[in-house]
Scaffold this motif. Structure first.
Motif, mmCIF file in Angstrom:
data_model
loop_
_atom_site.group_PDB
_atom_site.id
_atom_site.type_symbol
_atom_site.label_atom_id
_atom_site.label_comp_id
_atom_site.label_asym_id
_atom_site.label_seq_id
_atom_site.Cartn_x
_atom_site.Cartn_y
_atom_site.Cartn_z
ATOM 1 N N GLU A 133 1.039 -1.108 -0.352
ATOM 2 C CA GLU A 133 0.183 -0.346 0.548
ATOM 3 C C GLU A 133 0.624 1.328 0.097
ATOM 4 N N GLY A 134 1.989 1.390 0.797
ATOM 5 C CA GLY A 134 3.372 2.591 0.973
ATOM 6 C C GLY A 134 3.537 3.049 -0.476
ATOM 7 N N ILE A 135 3.785 1.953 -1.426
ATOM 8 C CA ILE A 135 4.797 1.839 -2.190
ATOM 9 C C ILE A 135 3.467 2.480 -3.523
ATOM 10 N N TYR A 136 2.412 1.754 -3.568
ATOM 11 C CA TYR A 136 1.262 2.790 -4.122
ATOM 12 C C TYR A 136 0.570 4.060 -3.851
ATOM 13 N N GLN A 137 1.095 5.084 -2.264
ATOM 14 C CA GLN A 137 0.673 5.854 -1.951
ATOM 15 C C GLN A 137 1.587 7.067 -2.358
ATOM 16 N N ALA A 138 3.372 5.943 -2.670
ATOM 17 C CA ALA A 138 4.053 7.100 -3.230
ATOM 18 C C ALA A 138 3.967 7.166 -4.812
ATOM 19 N N LEU A 139 3.670 5.804 -5.610
ATOM 20 C CA LEU A 139 3.643 6.083 -7.345
ATOM 21 C C LEU A 139 2.597 6.854 -7.374
ATOM 22 N N VAL A 140 1.564 7.284 -6.964
ATOM 23 C CA VAL A 140 0.342 8.578 -7.111
ATOM 24 C C VAL A 140 0.231 9.825 -6.629
ATOM 25 N N GLN A 253 -2.187 -7.266 3.416
ATOM 26 C CA GLN A 253 -1.786 -5.950 2.262
ATOM 27 C C GLN A 253 -1.625 -6.201 0.529
ATOM 28 N N HIS A 254 -2.121 -7.693 0.792
ATOM 29 C CA HIS A 254 -2.453 -8.861 -0.249
ATOM 30 C C HIS A 254 -3.937 -8.336 -1.475
ATOM 31 N N ILE A 255 -4.380 -8.156 -0.106
ATOM 32 C CA ILE A 255 -6.087 -8.084 -0.453
ATOM 33 C C ILE A 255 -6.495 -6.641 -1.170
ATOM 34 N N LYS A 256 -5.646 -5.556 0.266
ATOM 35 C CA LYS A 256 -5.304 -4.270 -1.090
ATOM 36 C C LYS A 256 -4.620 -3.668 -1.926
ATOM 37 N N SER A 257 -3.487 -4.668 -2.266
ATOM 38 C CA SER A 257 -2.800 -4.341 -2.767
ATOM 39 C C SER A 257 -4.336 -5.017 -4.728
#
Length: 274
Positions: A133-140, A253-257
């Motif tokens: 989730e943190g990596i996604y937030q960083a990318l967007v 975290q996998h559910i969120k991803s």
């Protein structure tokens, strides 16, 4: 009357089969149909009792109007989930799954493949305990995505309809179409994803089963309506039970991803359809 006496005798002989059965057994359903056809519904209720109401296999949990924002740094307790089979995998096997996740994440968020350097850096982040989730937030939230959000690209009618319908059902929120029309695909993807992550985080503190059910119905709905866009047999499974059991057996975290990737994938596809 002969028919009713026969049915009554059959009912008494089978009564023992109904012990400790929470839902009406198949024999009783069939017998109820026979009695109703012969003597009417009133007689079937007199002999068998009122038929139980059949509830949907899964229902959405109660969705609050407002939830904690992911940017809120206030501490709070999350429900601790027991270790899953995935948690017990050897590190190298986990790394393979993380690598595939990162590849997909770049494609669905930015619609471009990740550079080897990016994959290596973010993989190291996950190895050191970082979250998907943190990596996604960083990318967007970086400059690259900000530039994509500034592109002059009006959302398609299909994307707009999906956004309004999805928000109403899964976020319990109604957006104004006029406001959404001012945004483009990338802004809409980020906004819906953030709201979904906020809600999932809320369920992490209140009701893990609610999180599983919410995800299961979300996944089944996408599979029923947008299977060609998902391009995966597993993600295209229309059974809420399948997605529910999957979520129960995987780390949060996998559910969120999976939520992020599925949502972005469908929205990307809908933008291409008018």
């Amino acid at each position: 009357m002969k028919y009713l006496m026969f049915i009554l005798g059959l009912l008494l002989s089978l009564q023992v089969m109904a012990q400790d059965v929470p839902l009406e057994p198949s024999w009783k359903v069939k017998l109820r149909g026979v009695i109703t056809n012969i003597a009417g519904e009133s007689w079937s209720e007199k002999l068998l009792g009122k038929a139980p109401e059949v509830k949907a296999e899964f229902e959405l949990p109660v969705i609050p109007k407002e939830v904690k924002k992911t940017t809120d740094a206030t501490t709070y307790d999350k429900i601790q989930k027991e270790p899953t089979e995935y948690d017990r995998l050897p590190p190298e096997r986990k790394r393979q799954f993380d690598y595939k996740f990162l590849q997909e994440l770049f494609v669905v968020t930015r619609k471009t493949e990740a550079k080897d350097e990016d994959l290596s850096n973010w993989l190291n982040t996950l190895d050191q305990g970082g979250s998907r989730e943190g990596i996604y937030q960083a990318l967007v939230l970086d400059e690259v995505y900000a530039a994509l959000e500034n592109m002059d690209e009006k959302p398609s009618n299909r994307l707009m309809d999906f956004t309004l319908k999805f928000s109403q059902k899964f976020f319990n929120q109604t957006f104004k179409k006029e406001s959404l029309e001012q945004l483009n695909l990338y802004s809409l993807k980020r906004i819906l994803s953030e709201k979904g992550l906020d809600l999932m985080e809320y369920f992490e503190t209140k009701d893990l089963d609610g999180l599983y059910r919410w995800y299961a119905i979300f996944s089944a709905d996408l599979a029923k309506e947008y299977s060609p866009l998902l391009k995966s047999q597993v993600r295209s499974d229309v059974s809420p039970l399948y997605h529910y059991e999957w979520a129960k057996g995987m780390p949060i975290q996998h559910i969120k991803s999976e939520f992020i990737i599925k949502l972005h994938t469908v929205m990307n596809g809908l933008q291409l359809l008018q």
